[in-house]
Design a protein around this motif. Structure first.
Motif, PDB file in Angstrom:
ATOM      1  N   ALA A   1     -28.248  -4.744  16.215  1.00 33.46           N
ATOM      2  CA  ALA A   1     -29.697  -4.273  16.013  1.00 33.46           C
ATOM      3  C   ALA A   1     -29.705  -2.841  15.253  1.00 33.46           C
ATOM      4  O   ALA A   1     -30.566  -2.801  14.391  1.00 33.46           O
ATOM      5  N   SER A   2     -28.721  -2.131  15.581  1.00 33.22           N
ATOM      6  CA  SER A   2     -28.633  -0.912  14.849  1.00 33.22           C
ATOM      7  C   SER A   2     -27.041  -0.601  14.927  1.00 33.22           C
ATOM      8  O   SER A   2     -26.428  -0.909  15.839  1.00 33.22           O
ATOM      9  N   LEU A   3     -26.572   0.203  13.826  1.00 32.86           N
ATOM     10  CA  LEU A   3     -25.158   0.711  14.107  1.00 32.86           C
ATOM     11  C   LEU A   3     -25.107   2.189  13.336  1.00 32.86           C
ATOM     12  O   LEU A   3     -25.421   2.212  12.020  1.00 32.86           O
ATOM     13  N   GLU A   4     -24.392   3.019  14.062  1.00 37.21           N
ATOM     14  CA  GLU A   4     -24.364   4.432  13.672  1.00 37.21           C
ATOM     15  C   GLU A   4     -23.174   4.816  14.022  1.00 37.21           C
ATOM     16  O   GLU A   4     -22.299   4.348  14.755  1.00 37.21           O
ATOM     17  N   ILE A   5     -22.710   6.172  13.491  1.00 36.51           N
ATOM     18  CA  ILE A   5     -21.576   6.832  13.675  1.00 36.51           C
ATOM     19  C   ILE A   5     -21.762   8.113  14.583  1.00 36.51           C
ATOM     20  O   ILE A   5     -22.529   8.924  14.178  1.00 36.51           O
TER      21      ILE A   5
END
Length: 188
Positions: free
Chosen positions: A125-129
């Protein structure tokens, strides 16, 4: 392990343990605000992110799920080989999940860029670092880091999960490794 325990192996301490813990607490508050009411999956990148992931997860007040992935582009040297290999894949299905990749350091960005593309293809659904350290002068690709601890100079650092030939990971601070420790390598 404290810097005094490896006297002579470091040229300087860049970031003390107290500074790291303080910054991880600040980052955790922002992560909690950004993911309020969402089921967050932390994906740690082995082996370097173990310390960062453990301390970050303990700082968070909301329950999170954790999984681990191991990729390699270094071997035992000080420079990336440029070839990424998956050594351990995730056990968790990412489809529809809110995923936060937890990294120890972003150097050239090549490995992380590959990892982002790989994980994005799995339908989160979301991908962050979230990264503790970044070397802006070493970047070869642009990486959008949502949660960043510290920018550091383009020097070979160890400690707080970062290693040289599997040593120094348990150093509680981040320090610059003395060149004589790895002088047998070609570091041009």
């Amino acid at each position: 392990m404290e810097p005094r325990d490896i006297d002579g192996d470091l040229t300087e301490i860049l970031i003390e343990e107290a500074e790291i813990r303080s910054r991880l607490a600040e980052m955790s508050r922002q992560i909690e605000a950004d993911y309020a009411g969402k089921d967050l999956l932390l994906v740690g990148v082995l082996k370097g992110a173990v310390m960062v992931m453990a301390d970050l997860a303990r700082e968070l007040v909301h329950p999170v799920t954790m999984d681990w992935m191991a990729v390699s582009s270094y071997g035992s040297g000080t420079q990336s080989s440029g070839v990424v290999r998956i050594l351990k894949d995730l056990d968790t299905d990412l489809h529809g999940r809110h995923v936060l990749i937890v990294e120890d350091i972003i150097d050239s960005g090549l490995t992380l860029s590959w990892l982002m593309a790989n994980l994005k293809s799995r339908g989160p659904a979301s991908l962050e670092i979230c990264a503790l350290l970044r070397k802006p002068d070493a970047a070869r690709v642009e990486i959008d880091v949502k949660y960043l601890g510290f920018d550091i100079p383009n020097q070979f650092v160890v400690g707080y999960g970062l290693d040289y030939a599997e040593k120094y990971r348990n150093l509680r601070s981040v320090g610059v490794l003395a060149p004589h420790v790895y002088s047998g390598e070609n570091n041009a």
